[in-house]
Design an enzyme around this catalytic site. Structure first.
Site, PDB file in Angstrom:
ATOM      1  N   ASP A 170      47.789 -29.480 -46.636  1.00 27.09           N
ATOM      2  CA  ASP A 170      46.923 -28.907 -45.613  1.00 27.09           C
ATOM      3  C   ASP A 170      46.535 -27.468 -45.940  1.00 27.09           C
ATOM      4  OD1 ASP A 170      45.891 -28.936 -42.732  1.00 27.09           O
ATOM      5  OD2 ASP A 170      47.285 -27.246 -42.671  1.00 27.09           O
ATOM      6  N   GLU A 217      43.470 -30.351 -49.124  1.00 31.42           N
ATOM      7  CA  GLU A 217      42.426 -30.020 -48.160  1.00 31.42           C
ATOM      8  C   GLU A 217      42.009 -28.575 -48.345  1.00 31.42           C
ATOM      9  OE1 GLU A 217      41.758 -29.602 -43.346  1.00 31.42           O
ATOM     10  OE2 GLU A 217      43.408 -28.631 -44.407  1.00 31.42           O
TER      11      GLU A 217
END
Length: 588
Positions: free
Chosen positions: A235, A304
């Site tokens: 993330d 990401e």
């Protein structure tokens, strides 16, 4: 004006025809077509809180996911990525982790997780975990000890002295803003310093310039690899490092609000060179683990980062040929095209990824996720099947967010009282709907029973979309034609050698229609045709195919008048507004 080119790329043949600067054992496979498991799979993202509630508390959980794994197997899904399941105060619903080695009690126990992994692997499904390294919860023991100036943890986070201004009290050290609005700095009265948080104030940023932090996070990765996971989605990876001098960021001119994230250009808090070095470090960890644990699959990393294209390509492989992320997420179908885009926009966004992608790597296409409006809401319900045709017949990896196979819609009428998303709450009652991510996170619509079959609770953590009585999985499974059945047929079609290994050609046939084909010697060519306009289109494929051949429908949409196996006239194909077709060119 875009130049119309016939663009031919070899995209999903990482070994047969593409040279590699570094020959990694992770790219090799015993599979007949030399494609490793992750290079052509469909990753199905599960948002655990909204997938299935097994105990009636209104919150999805691990046992609920385990109960529904047979559904994924029946659909043809071979890998699923779980949004965070770790212990958390749930300020940002799992992205604020208080213990990286424990399961959030609302979701279950470690035994529940182990059962989930065992069941998944028994069904041929690999589990990918969401890894959140940029920050922890302020309730994590590391942060508590750091705030106390514990010598072991003192530098685990990014701390800075205040700017003093006489009687006006301490001020933040610079003008950096939080992604979620407001200053990225919060004063800690015990330590008498500011700490950095690029997201909520309850999510302090870790200091990856500290080798002990790197070591601790490596141990977290290894812990979950030992539990049997096949890899991680990392993330917010491009936020990992910040400028050590804490310089002010230049004003962008996009807004006059100094507390808005758009107020500055984030040249000191995003996409720093050290990020790439950390990604490469984690790649080496995964490579070494795979090499020494040969009884399992290749362990992979998906990253990401909403970043410029050239930077994303460095995540695959830098100029020296050092490998990083297996799959730097490609968000162009979310960020760069929408309901008003024409055929040229779609072609351009496909081509630019493939042009920039280094040789020897797998393309990937993300059509939706938990942070952005759903496909049916972005493009319109009539486009659902066409967008899934696009996603699932392109070369490489497809990423589907749970519910997109049904055409679920955002629930935009969630009340202020029911709103829980941090950015929405920060925006206030007047503006919360403009930024809330709750509408795309509502519970999965399994059937037309109470709470769409998601939960037996009186109240669910987010309200269920009221359209569940008509839009639900059970109804679509029973229907002769449905979005789900189209999706399932496309996943089945992906098994074909042409979609796994075929060459790729794409063209805008007009502003309204684009087509692409997958070709492989001695196999029938597959052609995907999509009308992105709101008007019917008459399509002529005569110049798009090499020579006149018989064209038949392979997959048609739920509302299409065409049927699989139906012959088409190559020079005159009628497409309804937003209709897509996947067709097969039969060899003479």
């Amino acid at each position: 004006m875009l130049l119309k080119l016939r663009f031919v790329l070899l995209c999903s043949l990482p070994l047969l025809l593409r040279p590699q600067p570094v020959m990694s054992s992770l790219v090799m496979s015993r599979a007949e077509d030399f494609i490793d498991w992750w290079q052509h799979t469909v990753f199905y993202q599960i948002y655990p809180r909204s997938f299935m509630d097994s105990n009636g508390d209104g919150i999805g959980d691990l046992k609920g996911i385990t109960l529904k794994l047979p559904y994924l197997a029946e659909t043809g899904i071979k890998a699923t990525w779980l949004s965070p399941i770790f212990a958390s105060p749930m300020v940002d619903f799992g992205y604020d982790i208080s213990d990286y080695r424990s399961i959030q009690p609302e979701y279950g126990t470690m035994a529940d997780f182990e059962e989930l992994v065992a069941t998944a692997y028994g069904l041929g499904i690999k589990i990918i975990l969401d890894f959140v390294p940029n920050h922890t919860s302020d309730q994590h023991e590391w942060f508590k000890k750091s705030a106390q100036n514990d010598p072991v943890y003192r530098d685990f986070y990014v701390w800075a002295d205040a700017i003093l201004d006489g009687d006006n009290g301490p001020h933040p050290p610079n003008n950096w803003q939080s992604v979620f609005y407001g200053s990225a700095w919060t004063w800690h009265p015990e330590r008498k310093q500011y700490y950095l948080h690029q997201f909520t104030k309850e999510q302090p940023d870790l200091n990856f310039r500290n080798p002990e932090v790197v070591k601790a996070m490596d141990e977290v990765l290894t812990y979950w690899l030992d539990k049997g996971v096949a890899g991680f989605r990392i993330d917010a990876v491009n936020h990992l490092f910040e400028n050590v001098n804490l310089d002010n960021e230049p004003v962008s001119g996009k807004t006059e609000d100094p507390l808005s994230y758009s107020y500055t250009e984030h040249i000191y808090t995003k996409d720093l060179p050290e990020v790439l070095e950390m990604v490469q470090h984690w790649r080496r960890l995964l490579d070494e683990y795979s090499a020494t644990h040969t009884n399992g699959p290749t362990r992979i990393m998906m990253t990401e980062a909403y970043a410029p294209l050239q930077k994303l390509m460095d995540y695959y492989e830098d100029e020296s040929g050092v490998h990083g992320s297996h799959l730097p997420f490609n968000f162009h179908f979310i960020t760069d095209v929408g309901a008003t885009s024409d055929a040229r926009d779609f072609v351009y966004n496909v081509e630019k990824w493939l042009i920039y992608m280094p040789r020897g790597h797998a393309a990937n296409w993300v059509m939706g996720n938990h942070d952005n409006p759903r496909v049916a809401s972005r493009f319109g319900p009539a486009s659902v099947d066409a967008m899934n045709m696009l996603l699932l017949t392109l070369p490489g990896v497809a990423v589907t967010y749970n519910g997109e196979e049904l055409g679920m819609l955002d629930y935009r009428e969630i009340s202020w009282e029911d709103t829980v998303d941090p950015p929405a709450r920060n925006a206030g009652e007047e503006n919360y709907k403009d930024v809330s991510r709750d509408p795309e996170r509502t519970p999965f619509q399994w059937n037309n029973e109470t709470n769409a079959g998601f939960s037996s609770a009186e109240h669910t953590w987010l309200p269920v979309h009221p359209n569940y009585l008509e839009l639900n999985l059970a109804k679509q499974q029973e229907a002769t034609k449905s979005h789900y059945k189209v999706y399932k047929a496309l996943v089945e079609l992906r098994k074909s050698v042409v979609l796994r290994r075929g060459r790729f050609t794409i063209e805008p046939l007009s502003r309204a229609v684009f087509a692409f084909k997958r070709t492989l010697k001695e196999y029938n060519t597959l052609i995907t045709i999509i009308n992105v306009s709101a008007e019917p289109q008459l399509v002529d494929l005569s110049e798009f195919v090499d020579r006149p051949q018989k064209l038949v429908v392979e997959v048609a949409g739920a509302d299409s008048s065409y049927e699989p196996g139906q012959a088409l006239a190559i020079g005159a194909i009628n497409l309804e507004p937003h209709e897509g077709l996947v067709c097969k060119l039969l060899q003479d």
